[in-house]
Design an enzyme around this catalytic site. Structure first.
Site, PDB file in Angstrom:
ATOM      1  N   ASN A   9    -106.274   9.362  24.163  1.00 18.43           N
ATOM      2  CA  ASN A   9    -105.518  10.580  24.484  1.00 18.43           C
ATOM      3  C   ASN A   9    -106.005  11.653  23.527  1.00 18.43           C
ATOM      4  O   ASN A   9    -105.637  11.660  22.358  1.00 18.43           O
ATOM      5  CB  ASN A   9    -104.020  10.315  24.298  1.00 18.43           C
ATOM      6  N   TRP A  10    -106.865  12.518  24.049  1.00 21.43           N
ATOM      7  CA  TRP A  10    -107.500  13.510  23.163  1.00 21.43           C
ATOM      8  C   TRP A  10    -106.589  14.682  22.826  1.00 21.43           C
ATOM      9  O   TRP A  10    -106.973  15.549  22.013  1.00 21.43           O
ATOM     10  CB  TRP A  10    -108.788  14.021  23.814  1.00 21.43           C
ATOM     11  N   LYS A  11    -105.449  14.771  23.459  1.00 24.51           N
ATOM     12  CA  LYS A  11    -104.510  15.878  23.207  1.00 24.51           C
ATOM     13  C   LYS A  11    -105.249  17.223  23.343  1.00 24.51           C
ATOM     14  O   LYS A  11    -106.098  17.369  24.208  1.00 24.51           O
ATOM     15  CB  LYS A  11    -103.843  15.711  21.846  1.00 24.51           C
ATOM     16  N   HIS A  95     -95.310  11.292  27.367  1.00 21.79           N
ATOM     17  CA  HIS A  95     -95.725  11.216  25.961  1.00 21.79           C
ATOM     18  C   HIS A  95     -94.654  11.871  25.088  1.00 21.79           C
ATOM     19  O   HIS A  95     -94.048  12.874  25.478  1.00 21.79           O
ATOM     20  CB  HIS A  95     -97.078  11.922  25.784  1.00 21.79           C
ATOM     21  N   GLU A  97     -94.825  13.779  22.680  1.00 27.15           N
ATOM     22  CA  GLU A  97     -95.033  15.208  22.398  1.00 27.15           C
ATOM     23  C   GLU A  97     -94.560  16.072  23.568  1.00 27.15           C
ATOM     24  O   GLU A  97     -94.111  17.202  23.367  1.00 27.15           O
ATOM     25  CB  GLU A  97     -96.520  15.454  22.071  1.00 27.15           C
ATOM     26  N   GLU A 165     -94.869   3.592  22.189  1.00 27.12           N
ATOM     27  CA  GLU A 165     -95.350   4.457  21.119  1.00 27.12           C
ATOM     28  C   GLU A 165     -94.177   4.894  20.243  1.00 27.12           C
ATOM     29  O   GLU A 165     -93.499   5.886  20.553  1.00 27.12           O
ATOM     30  CB  GLU A 165     -96.012   5.703  21.713  1.00 27.12           C
ATOM     31  N   GLY A 171     -99.626   9.864  15.007  1.00 25.29           N
ATOM     32  CA  GLY A 171    -100.291  10.891  14.207  1.00 25.29           C
ATOM     33  C   GLY A 171     -99.861  10.912  12.754  1.00 25.29           C
ATOM     34  O   GLY A 171    -100.150  11.862  12.026  1.00 25.29           O
ATOM     35  N   SER A 211    -101.024   5.540  15.624  1.00 29.96           N
ATOM     36  CA  SER A 211    -101.940   5.351  14.496  1.00 29.96           C
ATOM     37  C   SER A 211    -102.792   4.087  14.611  1.00 29.96           C
ATOM     38  O   SER A 211    -103.079   3.429  13.606  1.00 29.96           O
ATOM     39  CB  SER A 211    -101.164   5.374  13.168  1.00 29.96           C
ATOM     40  N   GLY A 232    -104.648   8.179  19.865  1.00 25.47           N
ATOM     41  CA  GLY A 232    -104.798   9.619  19.705  1.00 25.47           C
ATOM     42  C   GLY A 232    -105.955   9.937  18.765  1.00 25.47           C
ATOM     43  O   GLY A 232    -107.129   9.913  19.143  1.00 25.47           O
ATOM     44  N   GLY A 233    -105.628  10.193  17.511  1.00 23.06           N
ATOM     45  CA  GLY A 233    -106.609  10.675  16.535  1.00 23.06           C
ATOM     46  C   GLY A 233    -107.898   9.860  16.483  1.00 23.06           C
ATOM     47  O   GLY A 233    -109.001  10.427  16.468  1.00 23.06           O
TER      48      GLY A 233
HETATM   49  C1  PEP Z   1    -100.901   9.232  20.928  1.00 25.44           C
HETATM   50  O1  PEP Z   1    -101.077  10.421  20.955  1.00 25.44           O
HETATM   51  O2  PEP Z   1    -100.564   8.658  21.968  1.00 25.44           O
HETATM   52  C2  PEP Z   1    -101.100   8.527  19.666  1.00 25.44           C
HETATM   53  C3  PEP Z   1    -100.764   7.274  19.611  1.00 25.44           C
HETATM   54  O3  PEP Z   1    -101.629   9.245  18.615  1.00 25.44           O
HETATM   55  P1  PEP Z   1    -102.223   8.646  17.241  1.00 25.44           P
HETATM   56  O4  PEP Z   1    -103.116   7.479  17.623  1.00 25.44           O
HETATM   57  O5  PEP Z   1    -102.980   9.762  16.635  1.00 25.44           O
HETATM   58  O6  PEP Z   1    -101.069   8.178  16.429  1.00 25.44           O
END
Ligand code: PEP
Length: 251
Positions: A9-11, A95, A97, A165, A171, A211, A232-233
């Site tokens: 998930n590149w956001k 999600h 966010e 999640e 993040g 994470s 994500g990251g």
């Molecule tokens: C996400 O955005 O779904 C996520 C899990 O982010 P991160 O891996 O950066 O915690």
């Protein structure tokens, strides 16, 4: 046997050139892996230009969000038919966010999940508790509520992946331990069994997200109810993303 599913998930990150380089490396360095599904959910503007890069690869193309109405006066929104037309195979819905910053709630997410499935998109439906809710012992109740208010009767569960999640792990660099994640996944699977029956419970995939990185992916993926990751990251960094796909290869 559930095939693990790893999704980046590149956001709101990456430009076209960097995105192309990333998927080329991901494709090249995971080409021999047949038993892990993988995909990317780029920012909406990159979906169409990335599509040719992903043709003839094993990398699925997805979106981070969609609106439930097919068309009309909804300024700034993108519909399911538009995503299909652009080449998307799946969409992430719910999600944290989106819930937190854009006020998306159960009734809206229910419409989005249904609309996505109806138009032919597979769905990754995200659920998870906040730190306050975990500390208050509410985790299981929150997960059940988020499942119950969106996954209604009659949905094609074969095309739904759940992403657990925990909000406090997204993040933040602080992942759930493998035992915390497994416990939540087990609870989700029990709910799926009660709702859609034993076949759904044994076949539906539940990704962990929060994470995930190369250094912790293996221990999480080793747990019996964790079927891949929503990342994500770390999915913005080719070496990390590739290592996470490798870590998801079933033993
Ligand atoms: C996400 O955005 O779904 C996520 C899990 O982010 P991160 O891996 O950066 O915690």
């Amino acid at each position: 046997m559930r095939r693990p599913f790893v999704v980046g998930n590149w956001k709101m990150n990456l430009n076209l050139a960097d995105a192309k380089n990333l998927v080329r490396r991901l494709d090249h360095e995971t080409v021999g892996i047949h038993n892990v599904d993988r995909g990317v959910a780029p920012p909406a503007l990159l979906i169409i230009p990335l599509r040719p890069e992903l043709q003839d690869t094993r990398i699925l193309l997805g979106a981070q969000n969609m609106y439930h109405e097919p068309k009309g006066a909804f300024t700034g929104e993108i519909s399911g038919p538009m995503l299909v037309d652009a080449g998307c195979q799946f969409v992430i819905i719910g999600h944290s966010e989106r819930r937190q910053h854009f006020g998306e709630d159960g009734p809206l997410l229910q419409k989005k999940v249904k609309a996505a499935l109806d138009i032919g998109l597979d769905v990754i439906y995200c659920i998870g508790e906040t730190l306050q809710q975990r500390d208050g012992g509410e985790t299981n109740g929150i997960l059940v509520r988020q499942l119950h208010e969106v996954l209604i009767d009659g949905l094609d569960w074969k095309r739904i992946t759940i992403a657990y999640e925990p909000v406090w792990a997204i993040g933040t660099g602080r992942n759930a331990t493998q035992d915390q994640a497994q416990e939540a996944h087990q609870h989700i699977r029990l709910w799926l069994k009660n709702k859609y029956g034993p076949d759904a419970a044994s076949q539906m995939r539940i990704q962990y997200g929060g994470s995930v990185k190369a250094s912790n992916a293996k221990e999480l993926m080793n747990m019996p109810d964790i079927d891949g990751a929503l990342v994500g990251g770390a999915s913005l960094v080719a070496d990390e993303f590739i290592a996470i796909v490798r870590a998801a290869i079933p033993k």
